[in-house]
Design an enzyme around this catalytic site. Structure first.
Site, PDB file in Angstrom:
ATOM      1  N   GLU A  60       0.889  -1.135   0.006  1.00 18.36           N
ATOM      2  CA  GLU A  60       0.033   0.007   0.063  1.00 18.36           C
ATOM      3  C   GLU A  60       0.791   1.313  -0.020  1.00 18.36           C
ATOM      4  OE1 GLU A  60      -3.376   2.111   2.786  1.00 18.36           O
ATOM      5  OE2 GLU A  60      -1.629   1.049   3.878  1.00 18.36           O
ATOM      6  N   LYS A  67     -10.298   0.359  -1.049  1.00 13.47           N
ATOM      7  CA  LYS A  67     -10.249   0.034   0.534  1.00 13.47           C
ATOM      8  C   LYS A  67     -11.564   0.543   1.371  1.00 13.47           C
ATOM      9  CE  LYS A  67      -6.892   1.220   4.462  1.00 13.47           C
ATOM     10  NZ  LYS A  67      -5.846   1.788   4.542  1.00 13.47           N
ATOM     11  N   CYS A  89      -4.415  -3.034   4.234  1.00 10.60           N
ATOM     12  CA  CYS A  89      -3.816  -2.502   5.519  1.00 10.60           C
ATOM     13  C   CYS A  89      -5.033  -2.586   6.504  1.00 10.60           C
ATOM     14  CB  CYS A  89      -3.263  -1.188   5.080  1.00 10.60           C
ATOM     15  SG  CYS A  89      -2.133  -0.657   6.482  1.00 10.60           S
TER      16      CYS A  89
END
Length: 294
Positions: free
Chosen positions: A45, A114, A154
């Site tokens: 990321e 995300k 993440c």
């Protein structure tokens, strides 16, 4: 009997605001992984640009950006699928943190945006991702060489329901590309990734950015590194430590997922969503003080 395998390139590097330097590292590591037989290479990321929220907003990419075009060309040159694990992606609908999937022909196959944004205050430093990007709309699966792969980014790792939904939909491998804050990484990174692997009996592949190895680094924030591959049984198969530029190719045995899920059928044992979604029953007990019991 044919064994189902997938060779995956795990990457890690020290990402900064220098896009050209970051890109050069990414291109080199993709080439090294492909030379070692990788079919899939996963990048961290914010690996192309890691800075403050304001800097990342200003430098937001799009699918036509030259850096993305260079990644497309190197993927096609080496015949390898590349997942750019997360970039600030400027679209007509706003900026998202997108994991971009580039296939072995260099075509953009799609993306995952995300879902969970890192709005947190860690060690007195505020991380307001929602000031930069919008949340994604839903989960995404990638099918590659007969392997179903779940895409996350993440902070998503702290929301186990996303990984469970991907595994329930058939994901045998979960990707967790990250730029994990060093302080929370030291406390939680290995535990969270092992937990996602164990509870879903899936491989976890987590490329990462890492802070500079020099004591005078000027990064916007220090990231933890320790890019990991974890087995369906929770064993750490690869850990890149704090190497400032590294790649390791790991062969995933997908039959191990099948065996683990057959022996420990947690996915099959899940209850219906309506049962989990109901409000828990509350039990009330009457207590007595020690004096009353004498």
């Amino acid at each position: 009997m044919t064994t189902r395998t997938l060779r995956v390139g795990l990457t890690q590097w020290h990402a900064t605001t220098d896009i050209e330097a970051n890109l050069a590292t990414a291109l080199r590591l993709i080439g090294e992984a492909a030379a070692d037989g990788a079919r899939l290479v996963v990048l961290p990321e914010n690996g192309l640009m890691l800075g403050t929220n304001a800097q990342m907003r200003e430098a937001a990419f799009n699918e036509g950006t030259d850096a993305v075009q260079q990644l497309r060309r190197v993927a096609a040159t080496h015949g390898v699928t590349v997942v750019l694990g997360g970039m600030k992606n400027r679209t007509p609908d706003g900026v998202f943190n997108s994991a971009l999937v580039i296939d072995a022909a260099g075509e953009i196959a799609g993306r995952y945006d995300k879902m969970h944004l890192f709005d947190a205050n860690i060690g007195g430093q505020s991380f307001e991702a929602s000031s930069v990007e919008r949340p994604g709309a839903g989960p995404v699966l990638l099918d590659l060489d007969g392997v179903r792969i779940g895409l996350t980014i993440c902070y998503d790792v702290r929301f186990p329901e996303l990984s469970r939904a991907l595994a329930a939909a058939g994901a045998e491998v979960l990707l967790v590309p990250a730029a994990f804050v060093r302080s929370t990484g030291e406390a939680h990174w290995h535990t969270l990734l092992r937990a996602r692997a164990i509870e879903n009996l899936a491989y976890v592949v987590a490329p990462a950015t890492v802070h500079s190895p020099t004591p005078d680094y000027t990064d916007a924030f220090a990231t933890y590194g320790h890019a990991l591959v974890v087995s369906p049984w929770g064993e750490v198969l690869a850990d890149l430590g704090t190497d400032p530029a590294a790649v390791q190719v790991i062969e995933l045995d997908l039959d191990a997922v099948t065996r683990a899920r057959a022996g420990l059928p947690v996915l099959a044992g899940r209850r219906g969503a309506d049962e989990y979604g109901a409000q828990p029953r509350r039990l009330h007990v009457t207590t007595r003080s020690p004096e009353e019991t004498r």
